[in-house]
Design a protein around this motif. Structure first.
Motif, PDB file in Angstrom:
ATOM      1  N   MET A 125       0.966  -1.183  -0.090  1.00 23.10           N
ATOM      2  CA  MET A 125       0.108  -0.003   0.044  1.00 23.10           C
ATOM      3  C   MET A 125       1.038   1.334  -0.132  1.00 23.10           C
ATOM      4  O   MET A 125       1.821   1.333   0.790  1.00 23.10           O
ATOM      5  N   ASN A 126       0.659   2.107  -0.979  1.00 22.53           N
ATOM      6  CA  ASN A 126       1.523   3.330  -0.936  1.00 22.53           C
ATOM      7  C   ASN A 126       1.002   4.196   0.012  1.00 22.53           C
ATOM      8  O   ASN A 126      -0.047   4.340   0.861  1.00 22.53           O
ATOM      9  N   ASP A 127       1.938   5.252   0.279  1.00 21.87           N
ATOM     10  CA  ASP A 127       1.633   6.437   1.403  1.00 21.87           C
ATOM     11  C   ASP A 127       0.420   7.151   1.022  1.00 21.87           C
ATOM     12  O   ASP A 127      -0.394   7.442   2.132  1.00 21.87           O
ATOM     13  N   GLU A 128      -0.061   7.608  -0.257  1.00 23.26           N
ATOM     14  CA  GLU A 128      -1.287   8.153  -0.525  1.00 23.26           C
ATOM     15  C   GLU A 128      -2.445   7.393  -0.103  1.00 23.26           C
ATOM     16  O   GLU A 128      -3.344   7.989   0.858  1.00 23.26           O
ATOM     17  N   SER A 129      -2.594   6.151  -0.203  1.00 21.77           N
ATOM     18  CA  SER A 129      -3.519   5.338   0.178  1.00 21.77           C
ATOM     19  C   SER A 129      -3.736   5.147   1.717  1.00 21.77           C
ATOM     20  O   SER A 129      -4.834   4.962   2.175  1.00 21.77           O
ATOM     21  N   ARG A 130      -2.415   5.067   2.326  1.00 20.21           N
ATOM     22  CA  ARG A 130      -2.448   4.803   3.671  1.00 20.21           C
ATOM     23  C   ARG A 130      -3.066   6.051   4.341  1.00 20.21           C
ATOM     24  O   ARG A 130      -3.779   6.046   5.142  1.00 20.21           O
ATOM     25  N   ALA A 131      -2.571   7.036   3.849  1.00 16.57           N
ATOM     26  CA  ALA A 131      -3.186   8.430   4.324  1.00 16.57           C
ATOM     27  C   ALA A 131      -4.785   8.608   4.246  1.00 16.57           C
ATOM     28  O   ALA A 131      -5.193   9.182   5.172  1.00 16.57           O
ATOM     29  N   ILE A 132      -5.279   8.282   3.077  1.00 14.56           N
ATOM     30  CA  ILE A 132      -6.612   8.290   2.859  1.00 14.56           C
ATOM     31  C   ILE A 132      -7.255   7.437   3.906  1.00 14.56           C
ATOM     32  O   ILE A 132      -8.140   7.722   4.358  1.00 14.56           O
ATOM     33  N   LEU A 133      -6.810   6.327   3.987  1.00 15.74           N
ATOM     34  CA  LEU A 133      -7.448   5.082   4.956  1.00 15.74           C
ATOM     35  C   LEU A 133      -7.479   5.627   6.171  1.00 15.74           C
ATOM     36  O   LEU A 133      -8.252   5.750   6.914  1.00 15.74           O
ATOM     37  N   ARG A 134      -6.230   6.110   6.838  1.00 12.43           N
ATOM     38  CA  ARG A 134      -6.190   6.589   7.944  1.00 12.43           C
ATOM     39  C   ARG A 134      -7.172   7.806   8.224  1.00 12.43           C
ATOM     40  O   ARG A 134      -7.828   7.643   9.456  1.00 12.43           O
ATOM     41  N   MET A 135      -7.294   8.677   7.421  1.00  4.94           N
ATOM     42  CA  MET A 135      -8.143   9.738   7.433  1.00  4.94           C
ATOM     43  C   MET A 135      -9.844   9.270   7.693  1.00  4.94           C
ATOM     44  O   MET A 135     -10.385   9.483   8.431  1.00  4.94           O
ATOM     45  N   ILE A 136     -10.163   8.475   6.925  1.00  2.56           N
ATOM     46  CA  ILE A 136     -11.490   7.539   6.842  1.00  2.56           C
ATOM     47  C   ILE A 136     -11.643   6.884   8.289  1.00  2.56           C
ATOM     48  O   ILE A 136     -12.656   7.250   8.794  1.00  2.56           O
ATOM     49  N   ILE A 137     -10.696   6.158   8.711  1.00  2.00           N
ATOM     50  CA  ILE A 137     -10.783   5.542   9.664  1.00  2.00           C
ATOM     51  C   ILE A 137     -10.781   6.627  11.080  1.00  2.00           C
ATOM     52  O   ILE A 137     -11.768   6.282  11.887  1.00  2.00           O
TER      53      ILE A 137
END
Length: 112
Positions: free
Chosen positions: A1-13
């Motif tokens: 998982m790339n950093d952008e996807s990780r940041a988006i997921l973190r924000m959603i969670i």
């Protein structure tokens, strides 16, 4: 998982956690049901008991979901997100779209 996807997921969670936490605080402020046998009829007491049981179950489910989200956030931060906790294989993206908190691949979740 790339950093952008990780940041988006973190924000959603984090947004979902805040929403559940705020909802829990709001519901916790409600007064408990008082079952005074003298002032309330039998059907009213039964209705109050049912509402109380439903509120308790809703709170239990909310706490369970918060726990799942915190666990997922921890896996995201440890860069373990997207890999099965049982077998270590990558969890298909489609499964994570359906349930972002999925910790196991389909085979391990089935017990196979």
């Amino acid at each position: 998982m790339n950093d952008e996807s990780r940041a988006i997921l973190r924000m959603i969670i984090e947004r979902r956690l805040k929403s559940l936490t705020d909802l829990g605080l709001e519901n916790d402020e409600q007064a408990p049901v008082i079952l005074d046998q003298q002032s309330v009829g039998r059907l009213s007491r039964m209705d109050a008991m049912q509402r109380q049981a439903m509120a308790q179950e809703t709170a239990r489910r909310r706490k369970s979901e918060i726990s799942r989200l915190l666990s997922t956030l921890e896996r995201v931060n440890d860069e373990e997100y997207g890999y099965c906790a049982e077998c270590g294989e990558e969890i298909p993206h489609r499964r994570l779209e359906i349930d972002p908190c999925a910790a196991c691949c389909v085979n391990c979740a089935r017990g196979s």
